[in-house]
Motif scaffolding. Structure first.
Motif, PDB file in Angstrom:
ATOM      1  N   UNK A 291       0.788  -1.151  -0.031  1.00 39.47           N
ATOM      2  CA  UNK A 291      -0.047   0.059   0.125  1.00 39.47           C
ATOM      3  C   UNK A 291       0.943   1.263  -0.012  1.00 39.47           C
ATOM      4  N   UNK A 292       1.801   1.327   0.849  1.00 41.21           N
ATOM      5  CA  UNK A 292       2.461   2.689   1.075  1.00 41.21           C
ATOM      6  C   UNK A 292       3.612   2.708  -0.192  1.00 41.21           C
ATOM      7  N   UNK A 293       3.823   1.609  -0.817  1.00 45.00           N
ATOM      8  CA  UNK A 293       4.624   1.581  -2.212  1.00 45.00           C
ATOM      9  C   UNK A 293       3.915   2.316  -3.140  1.00 45.00           C
ATOM     10  N   UNK A 294       2.795   1.866  -3.484  1.00 47.31           N
ATOM     11  CA  UNK A 294       1.885   2.279  -4.384  1.00 47.31           C
ATOM     12  C   UNK A 294       1.653   3.964  -4.255  1.00 47.31           C
ATOM     13  N   UNK A 295       1.259   4.218  -3.050  1.00 44.01           N
ATOM     14  CA  UNK A 295       0.937   5.651  -2.593  1.00 44.01           C
ATOM     15  C   UNK A 295       2.368   6.535  -3.025  1.00 44.01           C
ATOM     16  N   UNK A 296       3.469   6.221  -2.485  1.00 40.23           N
ATOM     17  CA  UNK A 296       4.507   7.192  -2.847  1.00 40.23           C
ATOM     18  C   UNK A 296       5.031   7.166  -4.424  1.00 40.23           C
TER      19      UNK A 296
ATOM     20  N   UNK B  94      -2.863  10.439  -6.332  1.00 41.21           N
ATOM     21  CA  UNK B  94      -3.197  11.511  -7.517  1.00 41.21           C
ATOM     22  C   UNK B  94      -3.351  12.793  -7.080  1.00 41.21           C
ATOM     23  N   UNK B  95      -4.348  12.944  -6.090  1.00 43.91           N
ATOM     24  CA  UNK B  95      -4.559  14.232  -5.775  1.00 43.91           C
ATOM     25  C   UNK B  95      -3.478  14.981  -5.115  1.00 43.91           C
ATOM     26  N   UNK B  96      -2.776  14.374  -4.163  1.00 49.70           N
ATOM     27  CA  UNK B  96      -1.493  15.020  -3.536  1.00 49.70           C
ATOM     28  C   UNK B  96      -0.466  15.310  -4.509  1.00 49.70           C
ATOM     29  N   UNK B  97      -0.326  14.448  -5.489  1.00 51.92           N
ATOM     30  CA  UNK B  97       0.786  14.572  -6.637  1.00 51.92           C
ATOM     31  C   UNK B  97       0.357  15.807  -7.206  1.00 51.92           C
ATOM     32  N   UNK B  98      -0.874  16.082  -7.725  1.00 54.90           N
ATOM     33  CA  UNK B  98      -1.364  17.305  -8.385  1.00 54.90           C
ATOM     34  C   UNK B  98      -0.782  18.527  -7.457  1.00 54.90           C
ATOM     35  N   UNK B  99      -1.472  18.392  -6.305  1.00 51.33           N
ATOM     36  CA  UNK B  99      -1.127  19.700  -5.526  1.00 51.33           C
ATOM     37  C   UNK B  99       0.252  19.840  -4.972  1.00 51.33           C
ATOM     38  N   UNK B 100       1.083  18.960  -5.302  1.00 53.07           N
ATOM     39  CA  UNK B 100       2.545  19.020  -4.796  1.00 53.07           C
ATOM     40  C   UNK B 100       3.331  19.566  -6.011  1.00 53.07           C
ATOM     41  N   UNK B 101       2.608  19.620  -7.261  1.00 53.02           N
ATOM     42  CA  UNK B 101       3.357  20.212  -8.588  1.00 53.02           C
ATOM     43  C   UNK B 101       4.117  21.318  -8.274  1.00 53.02           C
TER      44      UNK B 101
ATOM     45  N   UNK C 172      -0.297   1.049 -15.226  1.00 51.95           N
ATOM     46  CA  UNK C 172       0.445   2.226 -15.080  1.00 51.95           C
ATOM     47  C   UNK C 172       1.163   2.587 -13.896  1.00 51.95           C
ATOM     48  N   UNK C 173       0.615   2.086 -12.901  1.00 53.52           N
ATOM     49  CA  UNK C 173       1.306   2.271 -11.449  1.00 53.52           C
ATOM     50  C   UNK C 173       2.067   1.197 -11.018  1.00 53.52           C
ATOM     51  N   UNK C 174       2.194   0.271 -11.790  1.00 56.92           N
ATOM     52  CA  UNK C 174       2.964  -1.012 -11.262  1.00 56.92           C
ATOM     53  C   UNK C 174       4.399  -0.580 -11.135  1.00 56.92           C
ATOM     54  N   UNK C 175       5.135  -1.302  -9.957  1.00 57.97           N
ATOM     55  CA  UNK C 175       6.403  -0.848  -9.619  1.00 57.97           C
ATOM     56  C   UNK C 175       7.255  -1.427 -10.765  1.00 57.97           C
ATOM     57  N   UNK C 176       8.651  -0.727 -10.773  1.00 56.98           N
ATOM     58  CA  UNK C 176       9.489  -0.886 -11.917  1.00 56.98           C
ATOM     59  C   UNK C 176      10.464  -2.156 -11.413  1.00 56.98           C
ATOM     60  N   UNK C 177      10.227  -2.947 -10.286  1.00 53.98           N
ATOM     61  CA  UNK C 177      11.050  -4.058  -9.863  1.00 53.98           C
ATOM     62  C   UNK C 177      10.036  -5.209 -10.230  1.00 53.98           C
ATOM     63  N   UNK C 178      11.062  -6.464 -10.294  1.00 56.78           N
ATOM     64  CA  UNK C 178      10.374  -7.754 -10.645  1.00 56.78           C
ATOM     65  C   UNK C 178       9.026  -8.037  -9.805  1.00 56.78           C
TER      66      UNK C 178
END
Length: 406
Positions: free
Chosen positions: A54-59, A152-159, A334-340
């Protein structure tokens, strides 16, 4: 002992997982009396994934959105459309493939005590309520839809935040990805425990049943790579797409198959774009972006495994729910982690559409890691090779239009 550990770590993750898989099968067939010590490895592995997901997806999502900046005028709009279209069609193909060749999984007792949703209205209502869930509650209860909406909302707010703030978020995201890599390094032990428990309690047939799941997964990926992607390329380029498709699969797909990381394959893709004489201003942006959001293989994995869980639990799926799953698979991918194994961590989000609890969804993730020796390699090969393919297709299409206009 230290020397043995170093030698073990030098072995590729794929080979280590395969070794764990084989050992788990052998122990399950010959030493069922030592069940408790072996099974605990699988439980710890799944528990660790369940805690960090959960926290991985969030950040990851918040960092990606807040750090996005407008670049030079390039073909990025066309490439972005191709990325999203390809990912959605991959999810849709997986849904259709799962309907044609339905797959079921072996879950522990009690997993079938799930009340299925009555229809698309109930699913949409649940979806909307999860979107506005308390962010702390969403993280604690692994409500991935709520996590995704708040990130998503926090990401937009932090732009418009300071660069130092964005750097902190990016560093936390990188740190969490590192933690996931550490957890994934214990995958061989985890897989050994999961396979041991599955065979010891259900018999060898439970492992053999995964053969059908693997065929559906790989079949859908091959269909996307050899049929759907070439059709998309032809529509844009108006010329035979297969020379370009095969070149991308050969030069990018093969290396990605073994690295099992789209991020690690970025330098290879950059070199291939240079060989194809593509615009550097375009591919220097599109290739790293594609390693993050162009996840056709991940969409297939999410859709197939989610529907396998749905079939196992006897949940009825109508056309509306199938289309919603295709869309959610694309968004999740689209939100999948870049790790195996990153796409497997997004399966609970798709499962939540059908009222499947996080505990059951994580059992499905465990199944995903069992078949991941083949699935994740093919998934990464499809994802990474398509990054170059769609970048080239967008530029060739633009050149064709310019020549036609002249």
């Amino acid at each position: 002992m230290k020397g043995l550990i170093n030698k073990w770590n030098k072995i590729s993750l794929v080979k280590r997982i395969l070794i764990g898989l084989i050992i788990g099968i052998i122990l399950a067939l010959t030493a069922k009396d030592i069940a408790s010590p072996i099974v605990i490895f699988g439980s710890l592995f799944v528990g660790a994934l369940k805690a960090v997901a959960p926290i991985l997806v969030f950040f990851l999502v918040m960092s990606a959105i807040s750090s996005h900046e407008k670049g030079q005028q390039t073909n990025m709009k066309s490439i972005l459309v191709l990325y999203l279209l390809g990912t959605f069609l991959a999810g849709l193909t997986a849904v259709v493939g799962s309907f044609i060749f339905p797959t079921t999984l072996t879950l522990v007792e009690g997993a079938k005590d799930v009340v299925p949703p009555e229809g698309i209205v109930e699913v949409l209502k649940s979806l909307l309520m999860n979107v506005v869930d308390n962010p702390v509650s969403a993280l604690l209860n692994a409500n991935y839809i709520g996590i995704l909406s708040w990130s998503l909302m926090l990401g937009l707010a932090l732009k418009n935040a300071s660069s130092s703030t964005k750097l902190v978020i990016s560093n936390v995201s990188d740190a969490l990805s590192t933690v996931v890599r550490w957890i994934i390094n214990f995958a061989p032990l985890g897989i050994m425990g999961l396979v041991f428990n599955s065979i010891a309690t259900q018999g060898i047939e439970s492992l053999l049943s995964y053969g059908h799941l693997i065929v559906v997964l790989i079949g859908c990926m091959a269909f996307i790579a050899l049929v759907v992607n070439p059709i998309i390329a032809y529509v844009y380029m108006r010329e035979n797409p297969y020379p370009l498709v095969f070149k991308c699969l050969k030069n990018s797909g093969i290396t990605a198959f073994f690295t099992r990381s789209s991020a690690a394959n970025i330098p290879v893709n950059m070199k291939l774009c240079e060989e194809l004489n593509l615009n550097k201003d375009t591919y220097s942006v599109s290739i790293p972006l594609g390693a993050t959001i162009n996840m056709a293989g991940a969409a297939i994995t999410i859709s197939v495994l989610t529907l396998a869980a749905v079939n196992t639990l006897g949940i009825e799926v109508d056309m509306g729910m199938a289309l919603l799953l295709s869309l959610m698979s694309a968004v999740s991918a689209c939100g999948a982690s870049g790790v195996a194994g990153g796409s497997l961590l997004l399966i609970p989000l798709a499962c939540s559409l059908f009222g499947i609890s996080n505990d059951i969804a994580m059992q499905v993730v465990g199944v995903g890691f069992i078949v991941g020796v083949i699935q994740d390699s093919c998934e990464t090969a499809l994802n990474s090779s398509t990054d170059v393919l769609f970048t080239a297709v967008a530029e060739y299409a633009k050149n064709r239009k310019e020549k036609k206009g002249a």
